[in-house]
Design a protein around this motif. Structure first.
Motif, PDB file in Angstrom:
ATOM      1  N   LEU A   1      -1.071  -8.124   7.081  1.00 43.13           N
ATOM      2  CA  LEU A   1      -1.653  -7.118   6.189  1.00 43.13           C
ATOM      3  C   LEU A   1      -1.337  -7.426   4.725  1.00 43.13           C
ATOM      4  CD1 LEU A   1      -1.128  -3.709   8.022  1.00 43.13           C
ATOM      5  CD2 LEU A   1      -3.289  -4.753   7.357  1.00 43.13           C
TER       6      LEU A   1
ATOM      7  N   ILE B   1      -9.709  -2.771   4.554  1.00 39.93           N
ATOM      8  CA  ILE B   1      -9.441  -4.217   4.560  1.00 39.93           C
ATOM      9  C   ILE B   1     -10.482  -4.927   5.416  1.00 39.93           C
ATOM     10  CG2 ILE B   1      -7.811  -5.990   5.309  1.00 39.93           C
ATOM     11  CD1 ILE B   1      -5.559  -4.029   4.500  1.00 39.93           C
TER      12      ILE B   1
ATOM     13  N   ASP C   1      -3.520 -10.259   3.741  1.00 36.94           N
ATOM     14  CA  ASP C   1      -4.908  -9.835   3.558  1.00 36.94           C
ATOM     15  C   ASP C   1      -5.093  -9.076   2.246  1.00 36.94           C
ATOM     16  OD1 ASP C   1      -5.848 -11.006   5.863  1.00 36.94           O
ATOM     17  OD2 ASP C   1      -5.798  -9.163   7.053  1.00 36.94           O
TER      18      ASP C   1
ATOM     19  N   PRO D   1      -6.542  -0.101   6.989  1.00 34.10           N
ATOM     20  CA  PRO D   1      -7.057  -1.226   7.786  1.00 34.10           C
ATOM     21  C   PRO D   1      -8.585  -1.264   7.834  1.00 34.10           C
ATOM     22  CG  PRO D   1      -5.253  -0.169   8.932  1.00 34.10           C
ATOM     23  CD  PRO D   1      -5.587   0.701   7.757  1.00 34.10           C
TER      24      PRO D   1
END
Length: 126
Positions: free
Chosen positions: A12, A70, A15, A67
């Motif tokens: 994460l 993303i 990213d 999330p």
């Protein structure tokens, strides 16, 4: 299980850093740039849509919205551009040395906050 969580958190962070690097690229499509900027801003923002102190649903936005943002941002970025910035993010994350001066400043700030809270508590007792 702990190793899986650490790997997920590392992914994460990578990213989000990839999205940050991609957001500054002039080759990014406009829709992708807007989505990336909103996602990165939300990731670094101290303000949540649902406050964290609300039981159970307080972390819902962090567990779902971030999330999802993303994922959507990654889907909007052209694959060659995404691969380039992922590689660049990995390199920069591995090259980065710990900033001990900044860590010291943060520790001192936390100690000052703790001291201030202790003083306020002592005044209430008196």
């Amino acid at each position: 299980m702990l190793r899986k969580w650490k790997e997920l958190v590392r992914k994460l962070k990578e990213d989000i850093y990839t999205l940050y690097l991609a957001s500054k690229d002039p080759r990014m499509p406009f829709a992708a740039k807007v989505m990336v900027l909103v996602t990165v801003a939300y990731a670094f923002s101290p303000i949540d849509l649902i406050p964290d102190f609300i039981p159970l649903i307080g972390y819902l936005d962090d567990l779902l919205l971030l999330p999802l943002g993303i994922w959507l941002s990654i889907k909007l970025i052209p694959p060659p551009l995404l691969d380039y910035h992922r590689h660049k993010a990995r390199e920069q994350m591995h090259e980065r040395q710990p900033n001990y001066v900044m860590a010291g400043v943060i520790v001192i700030l936390w100690l000052l906050v703790g001291y201030w809270m202790y003083q306020a508590y002592q005044e209430r007792l008196n």
